[in-house]
Design a protein around this motif. Structure first.
Motif, PDB file in Angstrom:
ATOM      1  N   SER A  12       1.113  -1.059   0.221  1.00 47.98           N
ATOM      2  CA  SER A  12      -0.122   0.116  -0.080  1.00 47.98           C
ATOM      3  C   SER A  12       1.035   0.860  -0.053  1.00 47.98           C
ATOM      4  N   ILE A  13       0.456   2.305  -0.581  1.00 47.64           N
ATOM      5  CA  ILE A  13       0.670   3.663  -0.617  1.00 47.64           C
ATOM      6  C   ILE A  13       0.048   4.977  -0.408  1.00 47.64           C
ATOM      7  N   ILE A  14       0.422   5.357   0.294  1.00 48.72           N
ATOM      8  CA  ILE A  14      -0.371   6.861   0.953  1.00 48.72           C
ATOM      9  C   ILE A  14      -0.122   8.105  -0.460  1.00 48.72           C
ATOM     10  N   LEU A  15      -1.370   8.705  -0.013  1.00 51.29           N
ATOM     11  CA  LEU A  15      -1.363   9.860  -1.534  1.00 51.29           C
ATOM     12  C   LEU A  15      -0.871  11.334  -0.635  1.00 51.29           C
ATOM     13  N   THR A  16      -0.206  12.764  -0.930  1.00 56.89           N
ATOM     14  CA  THR A  16      -0.217  13.256   0.033  1.00 56.89           C
ATOM     15  C   THR A  16      -0.432  14.634  -1.311  1.00 56.89           C
ATOM     16  N   THR A  17      -0.701  15.986  -0.866  1.00 58.45           N
ATOM     17  CA  THR A  17      -0.941  16.745  -1.526  1.00 58.45           C
ATOM     18  C   THR A  17       0.182  17.872  -0.734  1.00 58.45           C
ATOM     19  N   ALA A  18      -0.753  18.961  -1.144  1.00 61.02           N
ATOM     20  CA  ALA A  18       0.512  20.669  -1.110  1.00 61.02           C
ATOM     21  C   ALA A  18      -0.381  20.663   1.035  1.00 61.02           C
ATOM     22  N   ALA A  19       0.730  21.102   1.432  1.00 60.63           N
ATOM     23  CA  ALA A  19       0.229  21.478   3.254  1.00 60.63           C
ATOM     24  C   ALA A  19      -0.864  22.592   2.791  1.00 60.63           C
ATOM     25  N   ASN A  20      -1.750  22.078   3.842  1.00 65.33           N
ATOM     26  CA  ASN A  20      -2.880  23.146   3.786  1.00 65.33           C
ATOM     27  C   ASN A  20      -1.757  24.157   5.405  1.00 65.33           C
ATOM     28  N   ASP A  21      -2.487  25.234   5.807  1.00 63.30           N
ATOM     29  CA  ASP A  21      -2.252  25.943   7.008  1.00 63.30           C
ATOM     30  C   ASP A  21      -1.846  25.394   8.456  1.00 63.30           C
ATOM     31  N   SER A  22      -2.834  24.521   8.696  1.00 63.57           N
ATOM     32  CA  SER A  22      -2.594  23.851   9.696  1.00 63.57           C
ATOM     33  C   SER A  22      -1.014  22.927   9.574  1.00 63.57           C
ATOM     34  N   VAL A  23      -0.657  22.687   8.527  1.00 60.71           N
ATOM     35  CA  VAL A  23       0.274  22.108   8.242  1.00 60.71           C
ATOM     36  C   VAL A  23       1.757  22.123   8.088  1.00 60.71           C
ATOM     37  N   SER A  24       1.486  23.904   7.163  1.00 61.67           N
ATOM     38  CA  SER A  24       2.909  24.239   6.301  1.00 61.67           C
ATOM     39  C   SER A  24       3.322  25.049   7.072  1.00 61.67           C
ATOM     40  N   PRO A  25       3.550  25.826   8.514  1.00 64.20           N
ATOM     41  CA  PRO A  25       4.627  25.657   9.334  1.00 64.20           C
ATOM     42  C   PRO A  25       5.785  25.253   9.443  1.00 64.20           C
ATOM     43  N   ILE A  26       5.680  23.742   9.566  1.00 59.77           N
ATOM     44  CA  ILE A  26       5.905  22.533   9.929  1.00 59.77           C
ATOM     45  C   ILE A  26       6.232  21.977   8.878  1.00 59.77           C
ATOM     46  N   HIS A  27       5.997  21.446   7.188  1.00 57.80           N
ATOM     47  CA  HIS A  27       6.189  20.994   6.534  1.00 57.80           C
ATOM     48  C   HIS A  27       5.144  21.361   5.376  1.00 57.80           C
ATOM     49  N   ASP A  28       5.624  21.013   3.489  1.00 59.62           N
ATOM     50  CA  ASP A  28       5.308  21.449   2.434  1.00 59.62           C
ATOM     51  C   ASP A  28       4.129  20.317   1.995  1.00 59.62           C
ATOM     52  N   ARG A  29       3.859  19.189   2.645  1.00 61.04           N
ATOM     53  CA  ARG A  29       3.138  18.336   2.147  1.00 61.04           C
ATOM     54  C   ARG A  29       2.257  17.826   3.565  1.00 61.04           C
ATOM     55  N   MET A  30       1.853  17.125   3.245  1.00 63.02           N
ATOM     56  CA  MET A  30       0.746  16.641   4.074  1.00 63.02           C
ATOM     57  C   MET A  30      -0.406  15.280   3.127  1.00 63.02           C
ATOM     58  N   PRO A  31      -0.630  14.400   4.034  1.00 66.50           N
ATOM     59  CA  PRO A  31      -1.200  13.298   3.642  1.00 66.50           C
ATOM     60  C   PRO A  31      -2.850  13.749   3.479  1.00 66.50           C
ATOM     61  N   LEU A  32      -3.545  13.252   2.218  1.00 67.24           N
ATOM     62  CA  LEU A  32      -4.365  13.811   0.766  1.00 67.24           C
ATOM     63  C   LEU A  32      -5.758  12.681   2.590  1.00 67.24           C
ATOM     64  N   LEU A  33      -6.448  13.777   2.916  1.00 68.51           N
ATOM     65  CA  LEU A  33      -7.271  13.515   3.965  1.00 68.51           C
ATOM     66  C   LEU A  33      -8.576  12.670   3.805  1.00 68.51           C
ATOM     67  N   LEU A  34      -9.358  12.098   3.964  1.00 67.17           N
ATOM     68  CA  LEU A  34     -11.028  11.931   3.314  1.00 67.17           C
ATOM     69  C   LEU A  34     -11.753  12.356   4.963  1.00 67.17           C
ATOM     70  N   PRO A  35     -12.968  12.574   4.629  1.00 67.11           N
ATOM     71  CA  PRO A  35     -14.298  12.156   5.238  1.00 67.11           C
ATOM     72  C   PRO A  35     -14.461  11.002   5.442  1.00 67.11           C
ATOM     73  N   LYS A  36     -14.975  10.451   6.701  1.00 72.06           N
ATOM     74  CA  LYS A  36     -15.478   9.179   6.680  1.00 72.06           C
ATOM     75  C   LYS A  36     -16.854   8.869   5.856  1.00 72.06           C
ATOM     76  N   LYS A  37     -17.658   9.970   6.308  1.00 72.17           N
ATOM     77  CA  LYS A  37     -18.832   9.787   4.774  1.00 72.17           C
ATOM     78  C   LYS A  37     -18.342   9.620   3.386  1.00 72.17           C
ATOM     79  N   LEU A  38     -16.830   9.372   3.202  1.00 71.73           N
ATOM     80  CA  LEU A  38     -16.528   9.369   1.384  1.00 71.73           C
ATOM     81  C   LEU A  38     -15.996   8.685   1.421  1.00 71.73           C
ATOM     82  N   ILE A  39     -15.679   7.483   2.485  1.00 67.89           N
ATOM     83  CA  ILE A  39     -15.079   6.354   2.074  1.00 67.89           C
ATOM     84  C   ILE A  39     -15.388   5.487   1.166  1.00 67.89           C
ATOM     85  N   LYS A  40     -16.791   4.942   0.863  1.00 63.27           N
ATOM     86  CA  LYS A  40     -16.914   4.305   0.225  1.00 63.27           C
ATOM     87  C   LYS A  40     -16.713   5.059  -1.491  1.00 63.27           C
TER      88      LYS A  40
END
Length: 185
Positions: free
Chosen positions: A132-160
């Protein structure tokens, strides 16, 4: 980017259920701090239903023991190594949170408060088995002060929908990411 994450099923009821389903499927998945190559709990589509499985995190790389653990959402549909697997065998990584390091090598944990974090990914069959492999995207305002990338997060209701609908999954690659809580680790 996202070289480790936290999976503590005893802390969040929905993660506990995922962990129990993985065990019931005969998968001995890692809990606590998850490292590349660890067997991780993943949510997959199986016979047009959502199921829980476990598989090692990281595709075999092009050199010896190298692992490829992340794929950029911006280019996943253009790289031959990833394109087919993303289209055909998507998965979701359930997490308590994920870690990032700043330039000073300080480690931070990002969470959605007391809620589970679900991260988009995909898997592929190799001669050594599923990986398996994780998808990443550009960091949002929460993460960008620490790193320029972050995982592509998904709301639980959209998993299926993410698992079963290729058009949705492709369009979701450019989704905006939610605000996260940050914790010194």
């Amino acid at each position: 980017m996202c070289g480790r994450y936290l999976f503590t099923p005893q802390e969040i009821a929905s993660l506990k259920r995922i962990y129990e389903l993985a065990l019931a499927a005969g998968k001995n998945v890692k809990t606590g701090e998850v490292f590349p190559s660890d067997t991780t709990a993943v949510i997959v589509a199986q016979d047009q239903k959502v199921a829980v499985s476990g598989m090692p995190w990281g595709f075999p790389g092009f050199k010896g023991s190298q692992l490829i653990i992340n794929a950029r959402s911006e280019s996943v549909n253009h790289k031959r190594f990833f394109k087919h697997a993303f289209k055909e065998t998507r998965c979701v990584f359930p997490m308590t949170g994920f870690y990032e390091w700043n330039r000073q090598k300080s480690k931070f944990l990002f969470t959605l408060s007391q809620n589970p974090v679900f991260v988009c990914g995909f898997y592929r069959y190799f001669t050594i088995g599923e990986r398996s492999i994780i998808l990443t995207t550009a960091a949002n305002d929460s993460v960008s002060p620490i790193h320029d990338r972050m995982p592509l997060l998904l709301p639980k209701k959209l998993i299926k929908t993410y698992l079963m609908d290729s058009d949705f999954a492709t369009n979701y690659l450019t989704a905006s990411m939610p605000a996260l809580a940050i914790h010194d680790s």
